[in-house]
Design an enzyme around this catalytic site. Structure first.
Site, mmCIF file in Angstrom:
data_model
loop_
_atom_site.group_PDB
_atom_site.id
_atom_site.type_symbol
_atom_site.label_atom_id
_atom_site.label_comp_id
_atom_site.label_asym_id
_atom_site.label_seq_id
_atom_site.Cartn_x
_atom_site.Cartn_y
_atom_site.Cartn_z
ATOM 1 N N GLU A 82 -5.401 -2.833 12.765
ATOM 2 C CA GLU A 82 -5.176 -3.673 11.574
ATOM 3 C C GLU A 82 -6.220 -4.788 11.506
ATOM 4 O O GLU A 82 -6.693 -5.147 10.425
ATOM 5 C CB GLU A 82 -3.769 -4.265 11.558
ATOM 6 C CG GLU A 82 -2.625 -3.255 11.702
ATOM 7 C CD GLU A 82 -2.716 -2.053 10.798
ATOM 8 O OE1 GLU A 82 -3.285 -2.155 9.697
ATOM 9 O OE2 GLU A 82 -2.206 -0.972 11.190
ATOM 10 N N GLU A 84 0.849 -1.196 0.000
ATOM 11 C CA GLU A 84 0.000 0.000 0.000
ATOM 12 C C GLU A 84 0.884 1.244 0.000
ATOM 13 O O GLU A 84 1.856 1.289 0.753
ATOM 14 C CB GLU A 84 -0.901 0.027 1.241
ATOM 15 C CG GLU A 84 -1.858 1.217 1.188
ATOM 16 C CD GLU A 84 -2.799 1.320 2.382
ATOM 17 O OE1 GLU A 84 -2.765 0.451 3.266
ATOM 18 O OE2 GLU A 84 -3.562 2.278 2.411
ATOM 19 N N ASN A 134 -2.569 -6.269 5.365
ATOM 20 C CA ASN A 134 -2.675 -7.266 4.288
ATOM 21 C C ASN A 134 -3.611 -8.412 4.695
ATOM 22 O O ASN A 134 -3.500 -8.935 5.802
ATOM 23 C CB ASN A 134 -1.307 -7.873 3.990
ATOM 24 C CG ASN A 134 -0.228 -6.827 3.943
ATOM 25 O OD1 ASN A 134 -0.304 -5.898 3.176
ATOM 26 N ND2 ASN A 134 0.759 -6.958 4.822
ATOM 27 N N GLU A 147 -9.451 4.533 6.482
ATOM 28 C CA GLU A 147 -8.571 4.926 7.589
ATOM 29 C C GLU A 147 -9.304 5.702 8.686
ATOM 30 O O GLU A 147 -9.149 5.402 9.868
ATOM 31 C CB GLU A 147 -7.353 5.702 7.077
ATOM 32 C CG GLU A 147 -6.411 4.867 6.204
ATOM 33 C CD GLU A 147 -5.921 3.574 6.866
ATOM 34 O OE1 GLU A 147 -6.067 3.432 8.085
ATOM 35 O OE2 GLU A 147 -5.395 2.699 6.143
HETATM 36 N N1 B3K Z 1 -2.839 1.041 5.745
HETATM 37 C C1 B3K Z 1 -1.530 1.150 6.311
HETATM 38 C C2 B3K Z 1 -0.820 2.380 5.910
HETATM 39 C C3 B3K Z 1 -0.042 2.284 4.667
HETATM 40 C C4 B3K Z 1 0.804 3.540 4.500
HETATM 41 C C5 B3K Z 1 1.559 3.556 3.234
HETATM 42 N N2 B3K Z 1 2.420 4.700 3.130
HETATM 43 C C6 B3K Z 1 -1.554 1.072 7.803
HETATM 44 C C7 B3K Z 1 -2.831 1.404 8.440
HETATM 45 O O1 B3K Z 1 -3.335 2.504 8.398
HETATM 46 O O2 B3K Z 1 -3.429 0.531 9.006
HETATM 47 ZN ZN ZN Z 2 -5.273 1.881 8.835
#
Ligand code: B3K
Ligand code: ZN
Length: 882
Positions: A304, A127, A271, A326
């Site tokens: 996560e 990501e 992921n 987010e």
């Molecule tokens: N989704 C990832 C963040 C990725 C950042 C890339 N520069 C972590 C999170 O917010 O859970």
């Molecule tokens: Zn996140």
């Protein structure tokens, strides 16, 4: 920056993909110098494509292309075109297969994006656009495909082979190699792809879901970290149970894996089925991790995990929608942490983060809406605005709808868009439907940048026994948005009587009986008046309870009103807030005095209020510690027209010393009251007592008298946990006592083998109040434990100095700025993401006096002129100077 300036990507240019990918079969022949990647894709024309042109476009970066086959036929150089990061093939059929062979170089990948190595193990970070560093692909979040992944590697060096989904096959191969095949049944965008291969130990546990499914839980860490996984595993189980209880959401695969790595650009990555974590958010033992680390781990593990639904099952259509996953997931992790500990403490901490990082961002050159309209480099938009203000936006839905209808709205959104890539508009629509309310105007929270301001006036009329609250809202101009429309703002309000108790509330014209407590007033217009009736005397308003909206609030309240609220407000957030406002007013008066070349005596009623609070044995120690913490230098700076970092530092330090002196006995008593006898436990009540105890210690150490010093040294020597050891060492790091020079090296030596503990050691010295802090930082960069390629180290030493030590960073000679720019330029060539973060420290140069402005601007210009500057740094430097 060279001739070709990086291009801006705009939301309004969004077009659906012309081709969709149904399945991806990946084969990795892993070798750290040279990994062979074979990708077999099945593609078909998108019925919703914007064009009928049969042109397939793939993205790729730093790839060595070996071969490209379309339906089995090898393509020659004339059959496709590569232009920058785009590879296009014209004249493709409606359905077809593509086989792509590429070579990549994981060991040389220092950007920590794509496939790279950390401590010799392979891991990935895709990501937002890292998958294109693994193979050519339509690397955009609205292309969802089913993945199968085969990993082949040398057994001795890489006994563990992991990818997303469920393991379907594994076995030995000739020549000491082995393989594993993984299958992820859920369609996902390429940014959620992950693989890990290495020499890791496995910590196993299990979870039975509410519907009775057995899920295997696995943590993978380097062998030396085996004993530090208990808390992370417990946190994962708590998070899984919480999402079931609160939102009815269960986990959906047979296995959930978390891998901890030392080299990671941010906190962690969600992921599908295979989270990759910065080891900072996994590893903990009482002797090595602080209370804050324990809480951080629980929060990030939760975050996560919650992404599995909000982000993975329903993902984002494009990166402008980033806050869809987010902001929502931060809100969910905030709720989770609130439920695991104290909701009031959590709320205050979250608002502090918002005010100290998002408010400044929203008032600076990088200000952008929660749903940005354009970007140059998407990595620059993983911001406090998208994350933390985004979470506030979700919280406002929650406030407007109430918890039950919010839950229904979330479920409706997830059911409606399961397996799809959605937008913030889709989310808003689901909330409006579930809530049965019109949220048209609420949409502006996604579109307009800047922190709205509420100006409140009140008027009490004894004759009619009415109380009028008039609220004017406005929002400052931000880049590209000179004028703003009014927001739809939930304003949670209460009225206090002279004894500090909540009064029954009734608005004019209402017939329902008045109820004492909090009401949510909804603001929609630039100016609005609310008339409360049946009030025997002038009440004290308590507004924006629980910080019900991400706004600045100014009112005509008296100091006495604030004192009453600090002592009695039924809303714990506003009790804290009233104390902060009193402290802020006092400190800002002192800053002005210092600017005029004098210092004022501090008001004795403030000291008395502090003393009363500290000696109130009834109050919650955690809340008390927050109440007795003075507003940060950053927050104070935000309140000023021109930030004067030296005067702010001097004023705050002098108030700290004054309190330390005036309340010396009270702090000693407070310290003793909060000392725990039993073994260390990272539980809310014990954490609260430790935070109050260590706050008392810090106030006592502001004077550095012999008693305080010996207390501090005793704690440093005797404590059995890192929270207490570090609190004492932090005080010593700020001190001039010669024993500092023994304590710091001793700690360094004791923890020589623990990189996460050494990060704390670096950070304490980088944020030290001592005037020579920058020299020490320079010296520490030569320490053998420092490694500029490791993002945690950069953040702990360079980042902490530039972003967490305003008094020294803004030294009048400009050395701090020069140092920052030098480091940005040193880091940018190998890790642009980390460099760009650091560069943020210079972006708000216009907020300072003329001399500092000149010095900061000079450094920004030097960066912008650098040869081969990354788009990441280009965007921040160019926008800062614009
Ligand atoms: N989704 C990832 C963040 C990725 C950042 C890339 N520069 C972590 C999170 O917010 O859970
Ligand atoms: Zn996140």
């Amino acid at each position: 920056m060279s001739d070709s300036q990086p291009r801006e990507v705009r939301l309004k240019d969004y077009v659906p993909p012309t081709y969709l990918v149904d399945t991806v079969d990946l084969h990795f022949d892993l070798d750290d110098a040279r990994t062979l990647v074979t990708a077999a894709l099945k593609l078909r024309r998108n019925p919703d494509a914007a064009t009928t042109d049969p042109v397939l476009t793939l993205f790729g970066r730093d790839l060595e292309l070996l071969s490209l086959r379309l339906d089995g036929r090898e393509l020659g150089e004339g059959d496709y075109r590569i232009l920058g990061e785009n590879l296009s093939i014209a004249g493709v059929p409606d359905t077809f297969s593509l086989q792509i062979e590429t070579v990549i170089h994981p060991r040389e990948n220092t950007s920590l994006e794509g496939l790279y190595t950390s401590s010799g193990n392979f891991c990935t970070q895709c990501e937002p656009e890292g998958f294109r560093k693994i193979t050519w692909f339509p690397d955009r979040p609205d292309v969802l495909a089913r993945y199968t992944v085969t990993l082949v590697a040398e057994y001795a060096r890489y006994p563990v082979l992991l990818a997303n989904g469920n393991l379907v096959e594994a076995g030995k191969l000739p020549d000491g190699r082995h393989f594993a095949r993984w299958d992820d049944p859920f369609p996902k965008p390429s940014y959620l792809f992950a693989l890990v291969a290495g020499d890791l130990v496995e910590i196993a546990d299990r979870f039975t879901t509410a519907s009775g499914r057995e899920v295997a839980l696995r943590l993978y860490v380097e062998a030396r970290n085996r004993a530090k996984c208990e808390h992370a595993m417990a946190s994962l189980k708590k998070a899984m149970a919480w999402d079931e209880q609160v939102y009815g959401l269960e986990y959906d695969l047979d296995i959930y894996m978390i891998v901890a790595v030392d080299d990671f650009n941010m906190g962690a990555m969600e992921n599908k089925g295979l989270n990759v974590f910065n080891s900072k958010y996994v590893l903990a033992r009482p002797e090595t991790a602080t209370d804050a680390d324990y809480q951080g781990i629980e929060g990030v593990i939760g975050h996560e995990y919650f992404h599995n639904w909000t982000g993975n099952r329903v993902t984002c259509r494009d990166w402008f929608q980033l806050s869809l996953k987010e902001g929502l997931t931060v809100f969910r992790d905030q709720q989770f942490s609130a439920d695991m500990g104290s909701a009031a403490v959590k709320r205050i901490e979250d608002v502090r983060i918002l005010r100290n990082s998002q408010f400044p961002e929203d008032a600076g050159p990088m200000a952008h809406p929660v749903r940005p309209a354009s970007y140059v480099e998407i990595n620059n938009f993983y911001t406090a605005t998208v994350y933390n203000k985004g979470a506030e936006v979700i919280r406002m839905y929650h406030t407007l709808l109430g918890p039950e209808r919010f839950r229904q709205g979330l479920r409706l959104y997830l059911e409606r868009h399961d397996g799809q890539a959605a937008t913030t508009d889709d989310f808003l629509r689901a909330m409006a439907e579930a809530g049965g309310i019109d949220l048209t105007q609420f949409q502006r929270w996604y579109e307009q940048a800047g922190t709205p301001e509420l100006q409140v006036e009140s008027a009490y009329d004894a004759a009619t026994r009415t109380f009028d609250l008039t609220v004017r809202q406005s929002c400052p101009a931000t880049p590209g948005q000179p004028l703003k429309e009014p927001f739809h703002i939930p304003l949670a309000a209460g009225l206090l009587g002279p004894d500090g108790r909540d009064l029954p509330l009734r608005l004019e014209g209402e017939t329902a009986p008045a109820v004492a407590g909090t009401r949510v007033l909804e603001l929609r217009h630039a100016t609005e008046t609310f008339r409360f009736v049946d009030l025997k005397e002038r009440p004290v308003p308590s507004l924006l309870r629980g910080f019900s909206a991400p706004v600045r609030l100014r009112g005509d309240w008296l100091q006495a009103d604030l004192a009453l609220r600090m002592a009695h407000d039924s809303d714990p957030f506003n009790r804290w807030e009233a104390g902060q406002q009193l402290a802020c007013d006092l400190l800002l008066r002192q800053v002005t005095a210092i600017g005029d070349g004098r210092e004022e005596a501090f008001d004795s009623s403030f000291v008395a209020a502090f003393r009363a609070a500290l000696n109130d044995a009834e109050s919650d120690p955690a809340l008390l510690a927050l109440a007795l913490t003075l507003p940060t230098e950053t927050y104070l700076g935000e309140q000023l027209e021109v930030i004067d970092p030296a005067a702010i530092h001097q004023a705050r330090e002098s108030l700290r010393r004054h309190l330390g002196e005036e309340l010396r006995d009270d702090f000693f008593q407070g310290y003793r009251r909060c000392r725990d006898a039993g073994p260390y436990r990272p539980e809310p009540a014990a954490i609260g007592r430790r935070s109050l105890k260590n706050l008392c210690l810090a106030y006592l150490m502001s004077r550095e008298d012999a008693d305080s010093l010996s207390l501090c040294l005793e704690q440093f020597e005797a404590a059995d946990n890192m929270t207490d050891v570090l609190a004492a060492l932090g005080c010593l790091a700020n001190s001039t006592d010669p024993r500092r020079e023994k304590a710091l090296p001793r700690f360094r030596e004791q923890w020589a083998d623990d990189p996460l503990v050494l990060d704390k050691w670096f950070l304490l010295q980088a944020t030290s109040r001592r005037p020579e802090a920058l020299d020490e930082v320079r010296r520490l960069m030569a320490d053998s434990a420092f490694n500029i390629r490791n993002p945690n180290k950069v953040r702990a030493l360079i980042g902490a100095f530039c972003q967490g030590n305003p008094a020294r960073f803004h030294a009048a000679d400009g050395e701090g700025y020069r140092f920052c720019a030098d480091q940005v330029l040193a880091i940018d060539p190998f890790n642009p993401q980390v460099a760009a973060r650091l560069l943020g420290a210079l972006s708000r140069w216009r907020r300072y006096d003329g001399a500092r402005q000149g010095l900061m601007r000079k450094e920004l210009e030097r960066i912008l002129a650098a040869e081969g500057l990354s788009p990441d740094c280009y965007e921040i430097a160019a926008k800062s100077l614009a």
